[in-house]
Design a protein around this motif. Sequence first.
Motif: not given
Length: 133
Positions: A18-20, A30-31, A33, A106, A108, A125, A128
């Motif tokens: 889920r990525l921002a 930035d999200g 994993w 990035w 995660l 959530s 992200a």
Amino acid sequence: MTTAVQPPLPSEPALRLRLAPHSDLPRALDGAWWPRSYDLVAELPHLLAGLPHAWGHITSVTVSGATWSAVPDRMLVSHQVVRLRRTPAASTPRTVVLVAPGRGRWDLLVVPPDTTDEAAEPLMSAAAGRLTG
């Protein structure tokens, strides 16, 4: 120095990533994993294949030393060498840092593989930048 060669990828389940949304403002994460195991050699090719093309070619990956099983110094992913680094075991949170020269960095959040669906969803959530409610 050790090098790992990427094993052939069998038919794999969907990538849990889920990525921002893109932003020019800096952010802590930035999200998120959610890998299926602590085997970075098996998990990383699937992650890198699922990243946006705009991120470019990831050449360096840094992981928390406490999180993953043995990590080689580098590995071949899709015919490209990726350098792998481990941070000291207790000094960093569970993150993976991806670097593409000239494109960016990035960070995660890594959701532990054994996390339940119910517990993983709010973590993914929040990382992200999306609130659940």
